[in-house]
Design a protein around this motif. Structure first.
Motif, mmCIF file in Angstrom:
data_model
loop_
_atom_site.group_PDB
_atom_site.id
_atom_site.type_symbol
_atom_site.label_atom_id
_atom_site.label_comp_id
_atom_site.label_asym_id
_atom_site.label_seq_id
_atom_site.Cartn_x
_atom_site.Cartn_y
_atom_site.Cartn_z
ATOM 1 N N THR A 105 0.846 -1.173 0.000
ATOM 2 C CA THR A 105 0.000 0.000 0.000
ATOM 3 C C THR A 105 0.893 1.238 0.000
ATOM 4 O OG1 THR A 105 -1.900 1.096 1.024
ATOM 5 C CG2 THR A 105 -0.214 0.234 2.512
ATOM 6 N N CYS A 170 -4.957 -1.363 3.469
ATOM 7 C CA CYS A 170 -4.462 -2.561 2.805
ATOM 8 C C CYS A 170 -5.623 -3.372 2.220
ATOM 9 C CB CYS A 170 -3.688 -3.431 3.797
ATOM 10 S SG CYS A 170 -2.108 -2.725 4.298
ATOM 11 N N CYS A 215 1.999 -4.860 3.240
ATOM 12 C CA CYS A 215 0.819 -5.306 4.001
ATOM 13 C C CYS A 215 0.904 -6.815 4.206
ATOM 14 C CB CYS A 215 -0.471 -4.972 3.256
ATOM 15 S SG CYS A 215 -0.783 -3.224 3.050
#
Length: 218
Positions: A105, A170, A215
């Motif tokens: 992310t 995420c 993530c």
């Protein structure tokens, strides 16, 4: 050429503990530097505003995944004798979707705004901008005064401290909204002044620099 450099700080109404608001509590976030090398793309979903008529703006990802650029071809505000007041302020909202590499992310860490200014002595000019993810808190506008007189390129930079960077949650594909504005008033000047965020030759563009995080959803 001499460039006018102004620096501003984007003030976001978020504390470090809420930087990842909306991310699952089980997500473990690890900052990644350099950027991930996986496949990445960006899509310009929509544009609106007096400064970006359809077909006059575009976006592109940098080859190293470190940033993306917004390119404008008809973004100009002007003021002066015989210039309608409706031309004094121009704005543009871009709605973009970044397709990040799997498992990562991002947040916007820094933005470099560029354009050209022809400002008579006594004119007053300003560039302002903000950006936020769809469905999340709208950050405050950063304002940049562009000093007159000027007959040159201008640059304005927003740098966001890591504790204030807002990351896309995420596993979610939330669009990024980018709002920009140019203002010019004649002030005490007696001739036409203008400010652009154009890039008809591709050499003037706004650059949005990423901070990447990994993530790990458990």
């Amino acid at each position: 050429m001499k460039r006018l450099l102004t620096r501003g700080l984007v003030v976001l109404a978020l504390l470090a503990s809420t930087v990842l608001a909306g991310t699952p509590a089980s997500a473990i976030i690890v900052i990644v530097d350099p950027p991930p090398t996986g496949e990445m793309s960006i899509e310009l979903v929509a544009m609106a505003g007096s400064g970006c008529a359809p077909g006059t703006a575009d976006v592109a990802i940098s080859p190293d995944n470190s940033a993306f650029t917004a390119i404008y071809s008809a973004y100009l505000a002007q003021a002066g004798p015989s210039v309608p007041v409706t031309e004094n302020r121009k704005n543009c909202q871009l709605n973009v979707l970044v397709h990040a590499p799997a498992g990562f992310t991002f947040a916007i860490a820094k933005v470099d705004y560029r354009g050209y200014g022809y400002l008579q002595r006594g004119a007053v000019a300003q560039q302002r901008a903000n950006y936020y993810f769809q469905g999340m808190t709208v950050g405050s506008y950063a304002n940049h005064a562009i000093a007159a007189p000027l007959d040159d390129n201008w640059i304005a930079t927003d740098s966001v401290p890591i504790a204030s960077q807002v990351f896309r949650p995420c596993g979610e594909q939330r669009n990024l909204n980018i709002n920009t504005e140019l203002r010019v008033t004649k002030g005490t000047s007696t001739d036409v002044s203008y400010l652009t965020m154009d890039s008809t030759d591709g050499s003037i563009e706004t650059i949005y620099h990423f901070t990447w995080m990994r993530c790990n959803i458990k």
